[in-house]
Design an enzyme around this catalytic site. Structure first.
Site, mmCIF file in Angstrom:
data_model
loop_
_atom_site.group_PDB
_atom_site.id
_atom_site.type_symbol
_atom_site.label_atom_id
_atom_site.label_comp_id
_atom_site.label_asym_id
_atom_site.label_seq_id
_atom_site.Cartn_x
_atom_site.Cartn_y
_atom_site.Cartn_z
ATOM 1 N N ASP A 52 0.819 -1.208 0.000
ATOM 2 C CA ASP A 52 0.000 0.000 0.000
ATOM 3 C C ASP A 52 0.854 1.260 0.000
ATOM 4 O O ASP A 52 2.066 1.215 0.223
ATOM 5 C CB ASP A 52 -0.905 0.021 1.235
ATOM 6 C CG ASP A 52 -2.021 -1.005 1.160
ATOM 7 O OD1 ASP A 52 -2.402 -1.375 0.031
ATOM 8 O OD2 ASP A 52 -2.508 -1.424 2.218
ATOM 9 N N TYR A 110 6.779 -10.030 6.807
ATOM 10 C CA TYR A 110 6.640 -8.591 7.031
ATOM 11 C C TYR A 110 7.128 -8.260 8.434
ATOM 12 O O TYR A 110 7.098 -9.104 9.331
ATOM 13 C CB TYR A 110 5.176 -8.157 6.929
ATOM 14 C CG TYR A 110 4.659 -7.978 5.529
ATOM 15 C CD1 TYR A 110 4.781 -6.755 4.866
ATOM 16 C CD2 TYR A 110 4.025 -9.022 4.865
ATOM 17 C CE1 TYR A 110 4.289 -6.584 3.583
ATOM 18 C CE2 TYR A 110 3.531 -8.859 3.579
ATOM 19 C CZ TYR A 110 3.661 -7.636 2.946
ATOM 20 O OH TYR A 110 3.173 -7.468 1.678
#
EC number: 5.4.99.12
Length: 244
Positions: A52, A110
């Site tokens: 994003d 992540y």
């Protein structure tokens, strides 16, 4: 025709995310333009995932097909000579023609950085989430362990997700310290939309005393997004690695 797999590092601050969008600066679009400058080809750069706006990457993977004569090992230096300084091609290898950086991925890692000091950071403002209140780090570590396994992660997925299934397997989740920050690492076979940021927000709530570590299995079982923590901002999130 060759299929080139790139390893990419980028600072997502000045971009509207990975995915190409009309009239907006994106990571994918910027790299495709750089490839066109070098090869003259209009390529479709396939990323392992669509980070994003504001999300960073240490080792994003992406592949493209080319008829160019440029040696594979020369692509990093050549592309970096025309790319802006906040995107770096770290490596390039030739992959099988049927390889896809997105669909061939077996697991991703992540991390989410939380700056937990009283004073607001100036230099880390775009690279970590600022939380000035006291946190129970031991409780946060215990909470991480409850995420490991294969579960329906519907509680940790934004409502606008287009995923066919919300079942994912988390291989590892743990907490450590780096760069004056608390770092939450999560490795899974795939991530739902905002899953990493919602898990990080939920672990933060445990540290703040709003939730207990043993609440995590109940939240997972509920399949109710409102039971989990908030979605933390994108700038603390980093794509660390992709395994094929």
């Amino acid at each position: 025709m060759r299929n080139i797999l790139l390893t990419i590092e980028y600072d997502g601050t000045g971009y509207f995310g990975w995915q190409k969008q009309p009239n907006k600066k994106t990571i994918q679009g910027t790299i495709e333009e750089a490839i066109k400058k070098l090869t003259g080809e209009e390529v479709n750069l396939i990323g392992s995932g669509r980070t994003d706006r504001g999300v960073h990457a240490l080792n994003q993977k992406a592949n493209f097909k080319t008829s160019s004569k440029i040696p594979t090992d020369k692509f990093p230096l050549a592309l970096n000579s025309v790319l802006p300084g906040d995107i770096s091609i770290k490596d390039a290898v030739e992959a099988p023609l049927d390889f896809s950086a997105r669909y061939s991925a077996r697991q991703k890692t992540y991390k989410y950085l939380i700056y937990n000091k009283k004073s607001r950071p100036a230099l880390l403002r775009n690279y970590a989430y600022y939380y000035p209140y006291q946190l129970d780090v031991d409780a946060m570590q215990r909470a991480c362990e409850y995420f490991i396994g294969e579960y329906d992660f519907k509680s940790f997925c934004s409502a606008d997700s287009e995923a066919k299934t919300t079942i994912r397997r988390v291989y590892n989740a743990y907490l450590t310290f780096e760069n004056e920050c608390i770092a939450i690492y999560i490795t899974a076979n795939g991530f739902l939309y905002n899953m990493a940021r919602i898990i990080a927000g939920t672990i933060l709530d445990v540290g703040a005393g709003k939730l207990k570590p043993m609440d995590i299995p109940l939240i997972i079982e509920s399949k109710d997004r409102t039971k989990a923590g908030k979605t933390l901002p994108p700038w603390g999130l980093y794509l660390v690695d992709v395994v094929y």
